[in-house]
Design a protein around this motif. Sequence first.
Motif, PDB file in Angstrom:
ATOM      1  N   UNK A   1       0.806  -1.245  -0.102  1.00 35.22           N
ATOM      2  CA  UNK A   1      -0.037   0.038  -0.038  1.00 35.22           C
ATOM      3  C   UNK A   1       1.039   1.334  -0.122  1.00 35.22           C
ATOM      4  N   UNK A   2       0.540   2.139  -0.732  1.00 34.60           N
ATOM      5  CA  UNK A   2       1.221   3.358  -0.838  1.00 34.60           C
ATOM      6  C   UNK A   2       0.385   4.480   0.131  1.00 34.60           C
ATOM      7  N   UNK A   3       1.345   5.351   0.782  1.00 37.83           N
ATOM      8  CA  UNK A   3       0.723   6.196   1.763  1.00 37.83           C
ATOM      9  C   UNK A   3       1.597   7.554   1.423  1.00 37.83           C
ATOM     10  N   UNK A   4       0.617   8.546   1.230  1.00 41.56           N
ATOM     11  CA  UNK A   4       1.370   9.958   1.190  1.00 41.56           C
ATOM     12  C   UNK A   4       0.777  10.702   2.706  1.00 41.56           C
ATOM     13  N   UNK A   5       2.015  11.293   3.106  1.00 46.19           N
ATOM     14  CA  UNK A   5       1.682  12.232   4.244  1.00 46.19           C
ATOM     15  C   UNK A   5       2.194  13.603   3.904  1.00 46.19           C
ATOM     16  N   UNK A   6       1.453  14.449   4.315  1.00 47.37           N
ATOM     17  CA  UNK A   6       1.481  16.040   3.985  1.00 47.37           C
ATOM     18  C   UNK A   6       1.442  16.911   5.206  1.00 47.37           C
ATOM     19  N   UNK A   7       1.982  17.918   5.171  1.00 48.22           N
ATOM     20  CA  UNK A   7       1.466  18.799   6.094  1.00 48.22           C
ATOM     21  C   UNK A   7       1.921  20.480   6.060  1.00 48.22           C
ATOM     22  N   UNK A   8       1.271  21.349   6.633  1.00 51.62           N
ATOM     23  CA  UNK A   8       1.702  22.589   6.491  1.00 51.62           C
ATOM     24  C   UNK A   8       1.918  23.085   5.183  1.00 51.62           C
ATOM     25  N   UNK A   9       0.866  22.962   4.314  1.00 53.51           N
ATOM     26  CA  UNK A   9       0.880  23.358   2.972  1.00 53.51           C
ATOM     27  C   UNK A   9       0.378  24.962   2.915  1.00 53.51           C
ATOM     28  N   UNK A  10      -0.219  25.411   3.972  1.00 51.33           N
ATOM     29  CA  UNK A  10      -0.482  27.162   4.206  1.00 51.33           C
ATOM     30  C   UNK A  10      -1.013  27.632   2.761  1.00 51.33           C
ATOM     31  N   UNK A  11      -2.045  27.052   2.172  1.00 53.30           N
ATOM     32  CA  UNK A  11      -2.729  27.457   0.938  1.00 53.30           C
ATOM     33  C   UNK A  11      -4.038  27.645   1.349  1.00 53.30           C
ATOM     34  N   UNK A  12      -4.814  28.768   0.885  1.00 54.27           N
ATOM     35  CA  UNK A  12      -6.225  29.116   0.936  1.00 54.27           C
ATOM     36  C   UNK A  12      -6.882  28.085  -0.235  1.00 54.27           C
ATOM     37  N   UNK A  13      -6.492  27.939  -1.119  1.00 51.28           N
ATOM     38  CA  UNK A  13      -6.806  27.317  -2.275  1.00 51.28           C
ATOM     39  C   UNK A  13      -5.660  26.597  -3.046  1.00 51.28           C
ATOM     40  N   UNK A  14      -5.885  25.484  -3.941  1.00 45.08           N
ATOM     41  CA  UNK A  14      -4.968  24.897  -4.532  1.00 45.08           C
ATOM     42  C   UNK A  14      -4.440  25.790  -5.817  1.00 45.08           C
ATOM     43  N   UNK A  15      -3.051  25.564  -5.883  1.00 41.69           N
ATOM     44  CA  UNK A  15      -2.367  26.712  -6.980  1.00 41.69           C
ATOM     45  C   UNK A  15      -2.190  25.609  -8.254  1.00 41.69           C
ATOM     46  N   UNK A  16      -1.772  26.060  -9.170  1.00 41.27           N
ATOM     47  CA  UNK A  16      -1.206  25.104 -10.212  1.00 41.27           C
ATOM     48  C   UNK A  16      -0.203  24.403  -9.892  1.00 41.27           C
ATOM     49  N   UNK A  17       0.913  24.916  -8.873  1.00 42.56           N
ATOM     50  CA  UNK A  17       1.804  23.967  -8.377  1.00 42.56           C
ATOM     51  C   UNK A  17       1.459  22.848  -7.625  1.00 42.56           C
ATOM     52  N   UNK A  18       0.305  23.253  -6.836  1.00 40.39           N
ATOM     53  CA  UNK A  18      -0.368  22.259  -5.882  1.00 40.39           C
ATOM     54  C   UNK A  18      -0.934  21.258  -6.755  1.00 40.39           C
ATOM     55  N   UNK A 136       9.900  24.144  -2.279  1.00 45.28           N
ATOM     56  CA  UNK A 136      10.971  24.001  -1.623  1.00 45.28           C
ATOM     57  C   UNK A 136      10.884  22.941  -0.419  1.00 45.28           C
ATOM     58  N   UNK A 137       9.749  22.622  -0.265  1.00 45.93           N
ATOM     59  CA  UNK A 137       9.521  21.731   0.925  1.00 45.93           C
ATOM     60  C   UNK A 137       9.600  20.479   0.939  1.00 45.93           C
ATOM     61  N   UNK A 138       8.635  19.300   1.326  1.00 38.92           N
ATOM     62  CA  UNK A 138       8.707  18.129   1.279  1.00 38.92           C
ATOM     63  C   UNK A 138       7.219  17.440   1.505  1.00 38.92           C
ATOM     64  N   UNK A 139       7.302  16.105   1.226  1.00 35.03           N
ATOM     65  CA  UNK A 139       6.231  15.443   1.564  1.00 35.03           C
ATOM     66  C   UNK A 139       6.755  13.764   1.833  1.00 35.03           C
ATOM     67  N   UNK A 140       6.107  13.019   2.556  1.00 29.66           N
ATOM     68  CA  UNK A 140       6.521  11.745   2.814  1.00 29.66           C
ATOM     69  C   UNK A 140       5.658  10.701   1.964  1.00 29.66           C
ATOM     70  N   UNK A 141       6.384   9.771   1.445  1.00 22.81           N
ATOM     71  CA  UNK A 141       5.682   8.630   0.648  1.00 22.81           C
ATOM     72  C   UNK A 141       6.050   7.492   1.396  1.00 22.81           C
ATOM     73  N   UNK A 142       5.080   6.477   1.885  1.00 17.13           N
ATOM     74  CA  UNK A 142       5.451   5.315   2.477  1.00 17.13           C
ATOM     75  C   UNK A 142       4.916   4.397   1.847  1.00 17.13           C
ATOM     76  N   UNK A 150       5.330  -0.578   8.038  1.00 18.63           N
ATOM     77  CA  UNK A 150       6.112   0.267   7.214  1.00 18.63           C
ATOM     78  C   UNK A 150       7.386  -0.456   6.822  1.00 18.63           C
ATOM     79  N   UNK A 151       7.509  -0.425   5.243  1.00 20.56           N
ATOM     80  CA  UNK A 151       8.468  -1.102   4.710  1.00 20.56           C
ATOM     81  C   UNK A 151       9.479   0.121   4.189  1.00 20.56           C
ATOM     82  N   UNK A 152       9.047   1.144   3.965  1.00 19.47           N
ATOM     83  CA  UNK A 152       9.979   2.224   3.157  1.00 19.47           C
ATOM     84  C   UNK A 152       9.377   3.598   3.626  1.00 19.47           C
TER      85      UNK A 152
END
Length: 158
Positions: A1-18, A136-142, A150-152
């Motif tokens: 199973x693939x799990x994405x973990x994110x935090x602290x996006x601090x966006x009011x709405x999704x941008x093209x980047x997001x 410039x930040x990050x997210x985690x993929x597990x 958790x394997x990785x």
Amino acid sequence: MRVAVLSDSHLGAPSAWFEAVYARHLAPADRVYHCGDHAGVGLWAYLLQHPGFEAVAGNSDGYDLAAQLPPLLERDLCGQRLAVTHGWGPRPGLAARNAKACAGRYDLVFFGHSHAAEDTRLGGLRLINPGALQPGGSLALLECEEGTGIRSVRFVSV
């Protein structure tokens, strides 16, 4: 199973980047956890399109959003007891505060708040902070497997 973990996006709405980050890293995941500080209902509403999306409130989420989100999620993830929270207080010692609050009740904690990616063990508890999902930040993929945990963990720069 693939799990994405994110935090602290601090966006009011999704941008093209997001939206590009979502398409590349979040949409393919089986589960997506946001550890708070979406900072806007618009971003949270966009993430709701993912069938495996869950989130907690952060200290920068406005009342309109924070009122809809719990401060803590408790789940089973691949046979491990999981807590998802945002975090609180000063950045130094954040992992230790989360470990103390969660000791004995969970095997795994996803948290944010510090904007710093980390994967650490304190006692028998594994704590994963994906960092801040900002340019410039990050997210985690597990990767995990039922019964084996958790394997990785991979931090992806965005």
